[in-house]
Scaffold this motif. Structure first.
Motif, PDB file in Angstrom:
ATOM      1  N   ASP A   1      10.234   5.084   1.602  1.00 51.97           N
ATOM      2  CA  ASP A   1       9.987   4.115   1.293  1.00 51.97           C
ATOM      3  C   ASP A   1       9.400   4.399  -0.340  1.00 51.97           C
ATOM      4  O   ASP A   1       9.531   3.118  -0.907  1.00 51.97           O
ATOM      5  N   TYR A   2       8.666   5.490  -0.705  1.00 53.18           N
ATOM      6  CA  TYR A   2       9.204   5.916  -2.432  1.00 53.18           C
ATOM      7  C   TYR A   2       9.948   6.946  -2.950  1.00 53.18           C
ATOM      8  O   TYR A   2       9.488   7.552  -2.130  1.00 53.18           O
ATOM      9  N   VAL A   3      10.760   5.986  -3.438  1.00 50.25           N
ATOM     10  CA  VAL A   3      11.578   7.481  -4.078  1.00 50.25           C
ATOM     11  C   VAL A   3      11.442   8.092  -5.918  1.00 50.25           C
ATOM     12  O   VAL A   3      11.913   7.477  -6.473  1.00 50.25           O
TER      13      VAL A   3
ATOM     14  N   GLU B   1       2.873  16.784  -4.212  1.00 44.78           N
ATOM     15  CA  GLU B   1       1.654  17.166  -4.288  1.00 44.78           C
ATOM     16  C   GLU B   1       0.528  15.597  -4.378  1.00 44.78           C
ATOM     17  O   GLU B   1      -0.097  15.374  -3.400  1.00 44.78           O
ATOM     18  N   LEU B   2       0.519  14.666  -5.047  1.00 43.98           N
ATOM     19  CA  LEU B   2       0.020  13.602  -5.572  1.00 43.98           C
ATOM     20  C   LEU B   2       0.586  12.646  -4.833  1.00 43.98           C
ATOM     21  O   LEU B   2      -0.420  12.141  -3.973  1.00 43.98           O
ATOM     22  N   PHE B   3       1.618  12.948  -3.806  1.00 43.64           N
ATOM     23  CA  PHE B   3       1.749  11.319  -3.130  1.00 43.64           C
ATOM     24  C   PHE B   3       1.602  12.104  -1.506  1.00 43.64           C
ATOM     25  O   PHE B   3       1.227  11.283  -1.092  1.00 43.64           O
ATOM     26  N   SER B   4       1.310  13.811  -1.328  1.00 43.98           N
ATOM     27  CA  SER B   4       0.443  13.948  -0.046  1.00 43.98           C
ATOM     28  C   SER B   4      -0.493  13.317   0.217  1.00 43.98           C
ATOM     29  O   SER B   4      -1.442  12.978   0.834  1.00 43.98           O
ATOM     30  N   VAL B   5      -1.931  12.820  -1.032  1.00 42.50           N
ATOM     31  CA  VAL B   5      -2.929  12.901  -0.579  1.00 42.50           C
ATOM     32  C   VAL B   5      -3.008  10.843  -0.253  1.00 42.50           C
ATOM     33  O   VAL B   5      -3.742  10.423   0.643  1.00 42.50           O
ATOM     34  N   PHE B   6      -1.786  10.414  -0.071  1.00 41.94           N
ATOM     35  CA  PHE B   6      -1.335   9.097   0.943  1.00 41.94           C
ATOM     36  C   PHE B   6      -1.558   9.271   2.308  1.00 41.94           C
ATOM     37  O   PHE B   6      -1.731   8.656   3.174  1.00 41.94           O
ATOM     38  N   GLY B   7      -1.562  10.630   2.763  1.00 44.47           N
ATOM     39  CA  GLY B   7      -1.319  11.369   4.182  1.00 44.47           C
ATOM     40  C   GLY B   7      -0.331  10.805   4.748  1.00 44.47           C
ATOM     41  O   GLY B   7      -0.174  10.697   5.894  1.00 44.47           O
ATOM     42  N   GLY B   8       0.895  10.634   4.674  1.00 46.37           N
ATOM     43  CA  GLY B   8       2.530  10.005   4.763  1.00 46.37           C
ATOM     44  C   GLY B   8       2.640  11.310   4.756  1.00 46.37           C
ATOM     45  O   GLY B   8       2.597  12.176   3.847  1.00 46.37           O
TER      46      GLY B   8
ATOM     47  N   GLU C   1       0.340  -1.056   0.366  1.00 47.02           N
ATOM     48  CA  GLU C   1      -0.232   0.234   0.200  1.00 47.02           C
ATOM     49  C   GLU C   1       0.395   0.690  -0.028  1.00 47.02           C
ATOM     50  O   GLU C   1       1.573   1.850   0.442  1.00 47.02           O
ATOM     51  N   LEU C   2       0.462   2.464  -0.611  1.00 47.47           N
ATOM     52  CA  LEU C   2       0.819   3.943   0.021  1.00 47.47           C
ATOM     53  C   LEU C   2       0.568   4.341   1.380  1.00 47.47           C
ATOM     54  O   LEU C   2       1.257   4.946   1.140  1.00 47.47           O
ATOM     55  N   SER C   3      -0.768   4.367   1.269  1.00 41.36           N
ATOM     56  CA  SER C   3      -0.787   5.360   2.348  1.00 41.36           C
ATOM     57  C   SER C   3      -0.288   5.314   3.261  1.00 41.36           C
ATOM     58  O   SER C   3      -0.275   3.585   3.931  1.00 41.36           O
ATOM     59  N   GLY C   4      -0.121   6.195   4.372  1.00 42.89           N
ATOM     60  CA  GLY C   4       0.408   6.058   5.662  1.00 42.89           C
ATOM     61  C   GLY C   4       2.193   6.274   5.162  1.00 42.89           C
ATOM     62  O   GLY C   4       2.633   6.367   5.548  1.00 42.89           O
ATOM     63  N   LYS C   5       2.350   5.605   4.008  1.00 42.48           N
ATOM     64  CA  LYS C   5       4.018   5.664   4.246  1.00 42.48           C
ATOM     65  C   LYS C   5       4.805   6.580   3.834  1.00 42.48           C
ATOM     66  O   LYS C   5       4.196   8.250   3.613  1.00 42.48           O
ATOM     67  N   THR C   6       6.556   6.996   3.415  1.00 44.88           N
ATOM     68  CA  THR C   6       7.333   7.942   3.630  1.00 44.88           C
ATOM     69  C   THR C   6       7.803   7.693   2.513  1.00 44.88           C
ATOM     70  O   THR C   6       7.717   7.186   1.697  1.00 44.88           O
ATOM     71  N   PHE C   7       7.603   9.610   1.712  1.00 37.68           N
ATOM     72  CA  PHE C   7       7.487   9.472   0.101  1.00 37.68           C
ATOM     73  C   PHE C   7       8.539  10.507   0.285  1.00 37.68           C
ATOM     74  O   PHE C   7       8.784  11.735   1.065  1.00 37.68           O
TER      75      PHE C   7
END
Length: 330
Positions: free
Chosen positions: A209-211, A168-175, A148-154
């Protein structure tokens, strides 16, 4: 100058989807498409384009010093894309050639959205799962576990026009979203509104977690992600690259994926394009490559074509050229 000859070089999309752009240029002069080797030398390139005084240029080949030293009259190189990476702008200026690019805002949403699509496709293993379903192997579905991407660190490396949209798009996952950029253009209010924190590159790599790679390519960024940087990354991190292929050391990233240090790599660009059929990236199902199609949306290609046609019309009418637009972050 009363006679214009226009060369469309290595762009397989200009004038294909939106044929009116090609037709508009034909009203100005002769137009011809050239598909040339990406590594063609400058002298041969100049000889091939002899007599053409306007060029619509893709991301390849290189319009270098040797090209301009051997080129006859050339009024304009209008890049059908963003970035000056394949044009020696200093040599162009000395030759009396204007160089323009598509304003970054034209590609912003298209490229950023494609990066997220590629990342999600890799993380959820969409392509191999769909291929197995097509083969009638429904019973194999347990093999395609994802994350999942929700709550992860980008992490976003390079927070310019496109990188800021990826953040901005990453921010919608809440992390938490980290950005690493020596000169970020984002205002403080934008950072706070999107839960974005500015950190150094090593801190980003150690914690995310995602770069996402969105830096421009210059001497300092060549192989920015090398073996040492891969070693710093979190175990099981995913890396995606919609910037330039040469931002990564391909051997180092491949080794990271094969060892399990990296869970996957998704990219829309490689260092040498087109990708050779025997490239090791194509043999690993934890690596997803797309053929430099981030800008391939109808909206983006229309805007790119409009800008190139506008450049040509303005040059022959001796009008000012619009070289860039400024991104607006909110």
């Amino acid at each position: 100058m009363s006679e214009y000859k226009i060369a469309v070089v290595n762009s397989s999309s200009f004038g294909q989807v939106f044929k009116e752009h090609w037709q508009e240029l034909e009203q100005i002069g002769e137009v011809k498409r050239f598909m040339l080797p990406t590594d063609i030398d400058g002298k041969t390139l100049a000889e091939t384009l002899h007599g053409y005084n306007i060029i619509i240029a893709s991301v390849t080949p290189m319009f270098n010093q040797e090209f301009f030293d051997n080129k006859d009259d050339l009024l304009l190189i209008s890049r059908h894309g963003i970035g000056f990476n394949n044009v020696d702008v200093k040599a162009a200026k000395a030759h009396g050639t204007l160089v323009t690019i598509v304003p970054q805002l034209v590609e912003r949403d298209s490229v950023a959205e494609n990066e997220l699509v590629n990342l999600l496709t890799m993380v959820r293993r969409t392509v191999p799962a769909a291929e197995r379903e097509r083969a009638g192997r429904y019973e194999d579905r347990a093999e395609f576990m994802g994350n999942e991407l929700s709550g992860k660190t980008f992490g976003v490396i390079g927070c310019g026009n496109i990188g800021s949209r990826v953040a901005e798009l990453f921010s919608v996952f809440g992390g938490q979203v980290f950005i690493a950029d020596p000169d970020p253009k984002a205002p403080a209010g934008w950072l706070k509104n999107h839960n974005v924190q500015h950190v150094d590159l090593d801190t980003l790599l150690k914690n995310c977690d995602y770069v996402s790679l969105n830096a421009s390519l210059n001497d300092g960024d060549y192989h920015l992600i090398n073996a040492d940087k891969v070693a710093l990354m979190k175990d099981g991190a995913y890396l995606c690259n919609n910037g330039r292929g040469a931002l990564i050391d391909e051997d180092a990233v491949l080794a990271g994926v094969e060892s399990g240090k990296l869970a996957g790599y998704a990219a829309d660009a490689v260092e040498v394009e087109p990708v050779p059929a025997d490239h090791p990236f194509l043999k690993n199902d934890r690596i997803l490559l797309t053929p430099h199609t981030s800008a391939y949306t109808y909206e983006c290609l229309h805007g790119m074509g409009e800008k190139c046609v506008s450049d040509v019309k303005n040059v022959i009418a001796d009008k000012p050229l619009v070289r860039e637009l400024t991104s607006t972050l909110a």
